[in-house]
Scaffold this motif. Sequence first.
Motif, short mmCIF file in Angstrom:
data_model
loop_
_atom_site.label_atom_id
_atom_site.label_comp_id
_atom_site.label_asym_id
_atom_site.label_seq_id
_atom_site.Cartn_x
_atom_site.Cartn_y
_atom_site.Cartn_z
N LEU A 272 0.83 -1.20 0.00
CA LEU A 272 0.00 0.00 0.00
C LEU A 272 0.86 1.25 0.00
O LEU A 272 0.63 2.19 -0.79
N LEU A 273 1.89 1.28 0.86
CA LEU A 273 2.78 2.45 0.92
C LEU A 273 3.53 2.62 -0.40
O LEU A 273 3.74 3.75 -0.86
N ASP A 274 3.93 1.52 -1.01
CA ASP A 274 4.64 1.60 -2.29
C ASP A 274 3.74 2.15 -3.39
O ASP A 274 4.16 2.99 -4.19
N ALA A 275 2.47 1.68 -3.41
CA ALA A 275 1.52 2.17 -4.42
C ALA A 275 1.27 3.66 -4.25
O ALA A 275 1.18 4.41 -5.23
N ILE A 276 1.16 4.11 -2.99
CA ILE A 276 0.92 5.52 -2.72
C ILE A 276 2.12 6.36 -3.14
O ILE A 276 1.99 7.38 -3.83
#
Length: 413
Positions: A272-276
Motif C-alpha cells: 500500500l505504501l509503495d503504491a501511494i
Amino acid sequence: MSTEDAAAQAVSEPRQPRRRRWRRILAWTSVGVVVLLVASLGTAYAYYRTLRANMVQHDLETALNEEERPPKIGDDLNILFIGSDKRTGDNAKYGGRDFVGERSDALMLAHISPDQGVTVVNFPRDSLVQLPACEPYQGTDGTEGYYGMINAALFHGGPPCAVKAIESLTDIRIDHFAHLSFVGFRDMVTAIGGVQMCIPQPMEDERSHLDLDAGVQVLDGEEALAFVRARYEIGNGGDIGRIDRQQMFLGALADKATSSDVLTSPSKMSGLLDAISRNTQTDDELTLDRMISIGSTLSDVELSDITFYTVPWWPAPSDPNRVVWDQEKAERLFTAINNDESPEAAALETAPSTPSTTPSAPSSPSYPAEPSTEPVATTASPSAGNVIEGRDATSNPCVNGLGAGTESEQRLP
C-alpha cells in the motif's frame, strides 16, 4: 591439602570452562541480536527513504499568492484529493491515446476535525464555475479567469490551479493536496487484497470495462477502478450517479484499509505504501511523515464518523449536460465546514429555499480550448439539486436500498 579439598577442587575445575563458554555464547548472541536489530532498522530506514524518494511534491507556497488565499481557521485539516484522468504512460490503457493533458476526473475535499470526524465533499466534474486566473505551471499554459468546467483547472495550471479553484469557490483554506492517477488507485486496491462490495444489480459499462454480477463480492484493483469510473451506460449516464458509487466504494475502502487484515500484514502495508509513493503527487508539506501522523490521528475514527456530501447543484440552463451549484445551499455547506460545524445542523438552522426556476448561468460564459475526445454525459436530473446530501461511510446499498448508481436518500432540505 585434605582429601575433601582435593575432591572439591576436582569438581570445581571442570565447571569454570563451561561458565566461560556460556558467557561467550551469551555475549555473541547479544551481539548477533544487536547486529540484526541494526540491520533491520537500516533496512527499514532505507525502505522509508526509497518511499520518500518516489513521491513527487509541489511547492504550493511558491506557486500560489498567499494574499489571495483564504485564512487558516481552527485546528482542523483540509485535504484536497485530485483524481487525474491523464492518459499517458501506464494510464494510457484506460482511455484514448489522443487525449491531451489531464483534468480532474474526481475532486474531493476531506475535512478532518477533532470534533466532527471526517467530512468529505465531492465537487461534480461537470460543474460550471468561475475559474480563477492561473499562472503556467510545469508545462501547462496557464489561463485567464473564465466561466467553465471545474475539472479544467488541472489542465490549465496543474495541481496548484486546482487548489486555487477550490479555495476561490469555497473560501476554505486547503492545507494539503494529493493527486492520484488511475494506476495509483488500482494498485492501492490490489495491495490490500481487494475491497468487498455489495452490487445490488448486474453492472456493465463498455468504456470503463466494467462487468459485474449482482451480489456480495471482492473487487480487485482493475474492477474497483472500473466501478468508480463507470457512468455512460449506468443510471442516467451522468457524473452525479458516479459520485454516488464512488462514495459507497470509498466507505468500503476505508473499512478494509483500517481492518486488522491490512494493518497486521507487513506485505499489504508495504504494498500500500509503495503504491501511494509511486503514484501520488502531493504538496511538499504532505510528507510521508505527515501522512503517518494523520493516519495515527484517524486511528480511532469510526466509519460512522465519516460523512460524504455532494455540492448541491442544478442542471445548467446553458447546457443540460452540465451542472451549476445551488449557491445558497453550497455556501451553507462550505460555511459549516469552515467553522468546523455539522453540515446537517447548518442545513436545519437555515430555512430552505426552493426557487421556482433553475438559476441562470453567470454572464458571458466562454470556454478556452480543452483538447479531448471525451463525450459529454447525458442530461442530469433536476430533482437532485435542491438538497444537501449526506451519507456516512457505513452505507450499504444491499441493506438500505440504495442501488449502486442511484442517488442517496439521506437528504436535508
